[in-house]
Design a protein around this motif. Structure first.
Motif, PDB file in Angstrom:
ATOM      1  N   LEU A  56      29.120  -9.854-127.222  1.00 41.54           N
ATOM      2  CA  LEU A  56      28.303  -9.852-126.012  1.00 41.54           C
ATOM      3  C   LEU A  56      28.602 -11.082-125.167  1.00 41.54           C
ATOM      4  CD1 LEU A  56      24.882  -9.007-127.717  1.00 41.54           C
ATOM      5  CD2 LEU A  56      26.310  -7.401-126.437  1.00 41.54           C
ATOM      6  N   ILE A  57      28.408 -10.938-123.863  1.00 40.52           N
ATOM      7  CA  ILE A  57      28.407 -12.074-122.950  1.00 40.52           C
ATOM      8  C   ILE A  57      27.049 -12.081-122.259  1.00 40.52           C
ATOM      9  CG2 ILE A  57      29.457 -13.161-120.937  1.00 40.52           C
ATOM     10  CD1 ILE A  57      31.283 -13.136-123.358  1.00 40.52           C
ATOM     11  N   PHE A  58      26.285 -13.156-122.457  1.00 39.17           N
ATOM     12  CA  PHE A  58      25.015 -13.326-121.754  1.00 39.17           C
ATOM     13  C   PHE A  58      25.283 -14.079-120.460  1.00 39.17           C
ATOM     14  CE2 PHE A  58      22.461 -13.434-125.982  1.00 39.17           C
ATOM     15  CZ  PHE A  58      22.529 -12.045-126.054  1.00 39.17           C
ATOM     16  N   TRP A  59      24.975 -13.424-119.360  1.00 34.95           N
ATOM     17  CA  TRP A  59      25.192 -14.039-118.038  1.00 34.95           C
ATOM     18  C   TRP A  59      23.845 -14.217-117.352  1.00 34.95           C
ATOM     19  CZ3 TRP A  59      27.194 -10.949-113.228  1.00 34.95           C
ATOM     20  CH2 TRP A  59      27.300 -11.809-112.135  1.00 34.95           C
ATOM     21  N   GLY A  60      23.489 -15.459-117.057  1.00 31.19           N
ATOM     22  CA  GLY A  60      22.212 -15.694-116.394  1.00 31.19           C
ATOM     23  C   GLY A  60      22.032 -17.151-116.059  1.00 31.19           C
ATOM     24  N   PRO A  61      21.024 -17.463-115.233  1.00 36.15           N
ATOM     25  CA  PRO A  61      20.788 -18.848-114.824  1.00 36.15           C
ATOM     26  C   PRO A  61      20.266 -19.692-115.974  1.00 36.15           C
ATOM     27  CG  PRO A  61      19.085 -17.386-113.944  1.00 36.15           C
ATOM     28  CD  PRO A  61      20.122 -16.512-114.580  1.00 36.15           C
ATOM     29  N   PRO A  62      20.213 -21.015-115.788  1.00 36.57           N
ATOM     30  CA  PRO A  62      19.733 -21.892-116.859  1.00 36.57           C
ATOM     31  C   PRO A  62      18.271 -21.599-117.218  1.00 36.57           C
ATOM     32  CG  PRO A  62      20.834 -23.154-115.124  1.00 36.57           C
ATOM     33  CD  PRO A  62      20.656 -21.767-114.602  1.00 36.57           C
ATOM     34  N   GLY A  63      17.940 -21.864-118.487  1.00 33.91           N
ATOM     35  CA  GLY A  63      16.552 -21.790-118.913  1.00 33.91           C
ATOM     36  C   GLY A  63      15.986 -20.395-118.999  1.00 33.91           C
ATOM     37  N   THR A 136      31.633 -11.833-134.523  1.00 29.73           N
ATOM     38  CA  THR A 136      31.011 -11.168-133.387  1.00 29.73           C
ATOM     39  C   THR A 136      30.708 -12.278-132.386  1.00 29.73           C
ATOM     40  OG1 THR A 136      30.041  -9.376-134.692  1.00 29.73           O
ATOM     41  CG2 THR A 136      29.009  -9.869-132.573  1.00 29.73           C
ATOM     42  N   LEU A 137      31.361 -12.230-131.255  1.00 35.37           N
ATOM     43  CA  LEU A 137      31.211 -13.296-130.266  1.00 35.37           C
ATOM     44  C   LEU A 137      30.016 -13.017-129.363  1.00 35.37           C
ATOM     45  CD1 LEU A 137      32.353 -15.809-128.716  1.00 35.37           C
ATOM     46  CD2 LEU A 137      33.621 -14.168-127.308  1.00 35.37           C
ATOM     47  N   VAL A 138      29.187 -14.033-129.188  1.00 44.25           N
ATOM     48  CA  VAL A 138      28.141 -14.006-128.166  1.00 44.25           C
ATOM     49  C   VAL A 138      28.354 -15.234-127.295  1.00 44.25           C
ATOM     50  CG1 VAL A 138      25.674 -14.030-127.637  1.00 44.25           C
ATOM     51  CG2 VAL A 138      26.510 -12.763-129.636  1.00 44.25           C
ATOM     52  N   GLY A 139      28.846 -15.020-126.099  1.00 45.98           N
ATOM     53  CA  GLY A 139      29.089 -16.126-125.183  1.00 45.98           C
ATOM     54  C   GLY A 139      27.984 -16.204-124.149  1.00 45.98           C
ATOM     55  N   ALA A 140      27.664 -17.410-123.728  1.00 43.12           N
ATOM     56  CA  ALA A 140      26.650 -17.624-122.692  1.00 43.12           C
ATOM     57  C   ALA A 140      27.293 -18.317-121.503  1.00 43.12           C
ATOM     58  CB  ALA A 140      25.497 -18.465-123.226  1.00 43.12           C
ATOM     59  N   THR A 141      26.975 -17.828-120.309  1.00 45.91           N
ATOM     60  CA  THR A 141      27.552 -18.426-119.111  1.00 45.91           C
ATOM     61  C   THR A 141      26.587 -18.303-117.946  1.00 45.91           C
ATOM     62  OG1 THR A 141      29.395 -18.319-117.538  1.00 45.91           O
ATOM     63  CG2 THR A 141      28.743 -16.251-118.564  1.00 45.91           C
ATOM     64  N   THR A 142      26.615 -19.301-117.090  1.00 43.54           N
ATOM     65  CA  THR A 142      25.859 -19.239-115.839  1.00 43.54           C
ATOM     66  C   THR A 142      26.747 -18.763-114.699  1.00 43.54           C
ATOM     67  OG1 THR A 142      26.366 -21.569-115.429  1.00 43.54           O
ATOM     68  CG2 THR A 142      24.288 -21.078-116.536  1.00 43.54           C
ATOM     69  N   GLU A 143      28.043 -18.582-114.971  1.00 46.92           N
ATOM     70  CA  GLU A 143      28.995 -18.195-113.934  1.00 46.92           C
ATOM     71  C   GLU A 143      29.375 -16.723-114.061  1.00 46.92           C
ATOM     72  OE1 GLU A 143      29.465 -20.296-111.666  1.00 46.92           O
ATOM     73  OE2 GLU A 143      28.687 -22.070-112.679  1.00 46.92           O
ATOM     74  N   ASN A 144      29.868 -16.163-112.979  1.00 52.22           N
ATOM     75  CA  ASN A 144      30.229 -14.750-112.954  1.00 52.22           C
ATOM     76  C   ASN A 144      31.371 -14.482-113.933  1.00 52.22           C
ATOM     77  OD1 ASN A 144      31.186 -12.158-112.284  1.00 52.22           O
ATOM     78  ND2 ASN A 144      30.543 -12.394-110.167  1.00 52.22           N
ATOM     79  N   PRO A 145      31.134 -13.687-114.987  1.00 51.42           N
ATOM     80  CA  PRO A 145      32.208 -13.430-115.971  1.00 51.42           C
ATOM     81  C   PRO A 145      33.442 -12.790-115.352  1.00 51.42           C
ATOM     82  CG  PRO A 145      30.071 -12.697-116.794  1.00 51.42           C
ATOM     83  CD  PRO A 145      29.881 -13.014-115.348  1.00 51.42           C
ATOM     84  N   SER A 146      33.256 -12.012-114.287  1.00 50.54           N
ATOM     85  CA  SER A 146      34.403 -11.349-113.664  1.00 50.54           C
ATOM     86  C   SER A 146      35.446 -12.340-113.192  1.00 50.54           C
ATOM     87  CB  SER A 146      33.931 -10.508-112.467  1.00 50.54           C
ATOM     88  OG  SER A 146      33.016  -9.534-112.873  1.00 50.54           O
ATOM     89  N   PHE A 147      34.989 -13.531-112.807  1.00 51.71           N
ATOM     90  CA  PHE A 147      35.903 -14.540-112.281  1.00 51.71           C
ATOM     91  C   PHE A 147      36.277 -15.589-113.325  1.00 51.71           C
ATOM     92  CE2 PHE A 147      33.273 -13.635-108.295  1.00 51.71           C
ATOM     93  CZ  PHE A 147      34.101 -12.605-107.917  1.00 51.71           C
ATOM     94  N   GLU A 148      35.391 -15.842-114.298  1.00 47.73           N
ATOM     95  CA  GLU A 148      35.571 -16.985-115.196  1.00 47.73           C
ATOM     96  C   GLU A 148      36.104 -16.627-116.577  1.00 47.73           C
ATOM     97  OE1 GLU A 148      35.263 -19.961-114.041  1.00 47.73           O
ATOM     98  OE2 GLU A 148      34.473 -19.308-112.111  1.00 47.73           O
ATOM     99  N   LEU A 149      36.047 -15.357-116.959  1.00 45.25           N
ATOM    100  CA  LEU A 149      36.491 -14.970-118.302  1.00 45.25           C
ATOM    101  C   LEU A 149      37.685 -14.043-118.224  1.00 45.25           C
ATOM    102  CD1 LEU A 149      33.115 -14.325-120.173  1.00 45.25           C
ATOM    103  CD2 LEU A 149      34.429 -16.440-119.969  1.00 45.25           C
ATOM    104  N   ASN A 150      38.555 -14.147-119.219  1.00 43.97           N
ATOM    105  CA  ASN A 150      39.731 -13.296-119.280  1.00 43.97           C
ATOM    106  C   ASN A 150      39.344 -11.820-119.336  1.00 43.97           C
ATOM    107  OD1 ASN A 150      41.193 -15.613-119.382  1.00 43.97           O
ATOM    108  ND2 ASN A 150      41.974 -15.340-121.459  1.00 43.97           N
ATOM    109  N   ALA A 151      40.133 -10.995-118.701  1.00 40.19           N
ATOM    110  CA  ALA A 151      39.884  -9.553-118.737  1.00 40.19           C
ATOM    111  C   ALA A 151      39.928  -9.029-120.162  1.00 40.19           C
ATOM    112  CB  ALA A 151      40.907  -8.828-117.872  1.00 40.19           C
ATOM    113  N   ALA A 152      40.763  -9.638-121.013  1.00 39.14           N
ATOM    114  CA  ALA A 152      40.879  -9.171-122.398  1.00 39.14           C
ATOM    115  C   ALA A 152      39.583  -9.395-123.168  1.00 39.14           C
ATOM    116  CB  ALA A 152      42.034  -9.894-123.088  1.00 39.14           C
TER     117      ALA A 152
END
Length: 436
Positions: A56-63, A136-152
């Motif tokens: 999973l990739i959790f995408w959302g603002p801080p806190g 099982t990867l769970v990544g957290a990001t405040t940035e848009n995954p479409s731009f910041e994470l590899n397509a793979a």
């Protein structure tokens, strides 16, 4: 020295831990503000019911609970939890984590905070362990995954969006804090509402502010319940979450542009001032507004471009904050002007035709003939000087012979384009008449 790769970190002494840490939910049922994930029909509830978690990739603002939810997911699904931050972790560290996961007898959930901080090659290191089930990867990001994470990575993981906490969720956190402290916050209703609004959807920030208020000594000269002004004197104002080169920047400029296009001056002014308050460069806003004047107003009100450029000159001359009023004036003018994208559409049509038509020459009668040879070849022959024609209009053909007439510009019936449309229609009538 603490072990970076320990499966769990030793919990801090509860009495000394920050309030946000002490109030961290102990189960998924205690998570607030994410019903689309944690509700009865939420995405994570369905995953847990299936008995196996995907990456999973959790995408959302801080806190908003990304780290907490990852820990609780691992516990609820029976996974071994390993948590790291991309800021503090190298590729060599990741290799050690993967080796330990392969040696473990239970499934491993690897939580990576700020995963967008890893560069492209570091992100590629996750692919094989994700593919073969090592982690099982769970990544957290405040940035848009479409731009910041590899397509793979994105092809191997589901992206779940966490929303900023609404007022109801934030109020629930305050109630928990008050229950934990055994007393209410020393705020009147207006100050409490301001505290919730000032958190800007960030639960961790809200609890930090509440902890500061709980820690205030009981002073004889301070009223039992502080009003908004007294609270503001104690707490620092939160700086709006806004990165000039990230999603916040593009989301807000999009909101401004669409509010202008929708002829809503109040909404446009709100988004404009939101960006100014957050520290956006005023000249960037002016550049976007100049573009808007051409793209969305055009000849419906040609004055829009003039006024926006004048606002740029006024800001250059006055600077901040005085010059910002000229930007506001231009914003309101653009929002209330008649709208037309006819010039924008015409430009796109003409560009397409120019690319497709190659190097077609203009007809000879509109080519200058400065030499005898060119005159002998017929350049300029038959050209009709429009000022000598009736109505100052000759109706002559100016298009390449192999191309024929095209219609790119279709004025609307709004603003000054109504008169332009009438004028063009009259010229078309005269053109047809004079051809006959």
């Amino acid at each position: 020295m603490a072990d970076l790769f320990a499966e769990t970190e030793a919990p801090p002494e509860r009495a000394r831990a920050p309030l946000a840490e002490r109030l961290r939910p102990a189960s998924l049922d205690e998570v607030v503000g994410q019903p689309q994930l944690m509700g009865p029909d939420g995405a994570l509830r369905r995953m847990l019911a299936s008995g196996r978690l995907p990456s999973l990739i959790f995408w959302g603002p801080p806190g908003t609970g990304k780290t907490t939810i990852a820990r609780l997911l691992a516990e609820a699904a029976g996974y071994r939890f390993v948590g790291v931050s991309a800021v503090m972790t190298s590729t060599a560290d990741l290799k050690q984590i993967f080796a330990a996961a392969r040696a473990a007898r239970e499934r491993t959930l690897l939580f990576v905070d700020e995963i967008h901080r890893f560069n492209r090659s570091q992100q590629d290191a996750f692919l094989a362990p994700m593919e073969d089930g090592t982690i099982t990867l769970v990544g957290a990001t405040t940035e848009n995954p479409s731009f910041e994470l590899n397509a793979a990575i994105l092809s191997r993981a589901q992206v779940l969006v966490l929303n900023r906490l609404d007022e109801t969720a934030l109020d629930a956190l305050l109630a928990r804090a008050e229950a934990a402290e055994g007393r209410p916050l020393p705020l009147d209703p207006d100050a409490r509402a301001a505290l919730l609004a000032g958190a800007d959807g960030d639960g961790r920030y809200l609890l930090g502010q509440a902890e500061t208020l709980f820690a205030l000594p009981q002073a004889s000269d301070r009223p039992e319940c502080m009003d908004r002004a007294a609270m503001a004197a104690v707490l620092q104002r939160r700086v709006p979450v806004y990165d000039k080169d990230r999603d916040g920047h593009y989301d807000l400029i999009s909101a401004l542009h669409k509010s202008l296009r929708g002829s809503d001056p109040d909404a446009a002014l709100y988004w404009l001032t939101r960006m100014l308050v957050a520290g956006e460069e005023p000249l960037y806003l002016l550049r976007r507004m100049v573009r808007f004047a051409s793209e969305d107003i055009g000849l419906a009100d040609p004055q829009a471009l003039t006024i926006t450029l004048a606002a740029k000159d006024a800001y250059d001359f006055l600077g901040s904050p005085e010059g910002e009023l000229a930007i506001v004036e231009a914003c309101l003018y653009l929002a209330t002007a008649p709208k037309s994208n006819a010039a924008y559409v015409a430009a796109k049509r003409a560009m397409k035709a120019a690319r497709e038509s190659g190097s077609l020459p203009p007809p000879r009668h509109i080519v200058n003939a400065p030499t005898r040879l060119m005159k002998d070849l017929g350049h300029g022959k038959g050209y009709a000087y429009d000022h000598d024609a009736p109505d100052g209009f000759s109706g002559q053909d100016y298009w390449p012979e192999a191309m024929g007439r095209r219609r790119f510009y279709e004025p609307t019936g709004r603003g000054r384009e109504r008169a332009i449309a009438e004028r063009l229609a009259e010229w078309e009538r005269l053109r047809a008449e004079r051809r006959r």
